[in-house]
Design a protein around this motif. Structure first.
Motif: not given
Length: 158
Positions: A113-136
């Protein structure tokens, strides 16, 4: 005159691997039906070179108070010999063995028997400060597609 009595005992061994998620119920089925008072089953657990008795069906009586770590979580079905352990944890990973005696036949069934831990659901947060004018524009389009996909998927799972 010498009298020799010979007993023929058949020993069978079977094994299987089981993966179970932490917090779930572990169900171990030795694949037998209709145990009676003459049949016996002994369940043991082994991990890190330590072995302990978990449960036993002996002469129609069920015993489950052998190991404190399984206290209150173990159920043994007297008709089928099935072992159920509730609220399984990763510490419960190891080798479970059922030793069954039926009509002068001994069967040993092993469950890894191999009991494995639950994996949490990832949360993706994108901030407007990450997007710059120079990106395509292609990069921005890709970001919007990812956000749209994630939001649709999240809405569908509600």
């Amino acid at each position: 005159m010498w009298l020799f009595i010979m007993f023929f005992i058949t020993v069978k061994v079977g094994s299987s691997e089981i993966k179970v998620q932490e917090g779930d119920v572990l169900n171990l089925h030795p694949r037998f039906e209709d145990f009676n008072k003459d049949h016996q089953i002994l369940w043991t657990f082994s991990n890190d070179n330590q072995s302990s008795r978990i449960a036993q069906l002996y002469h129609g009586n069920i015993y489950t108070h052998y190991e404190n770590r399984f206290s209150g979580r173990v159920q043994l079905n007297e008709r089928t010999g099935d072992l159920n352990i509730s609220n399984i944890s990763t510490d419960d990973s190891g080798l479970y063995e059922a030793l069954i005696v039926l009509n002068k036949q001994i069967t040993k069934i092993k469950f890894k028997v191999d009991a494995f831990a639950r994996v949490s659901v990832p949360v993706i947060i994108i901030s407007s400060s990450l997007v710059s004018v120079h990106q395509s524009p292609a990069f921005l389009s890709l970001c919007l597609q990812v956000l749209l996909y994630c939001n649709i998927k999240e809405l569908c799972s509600l």
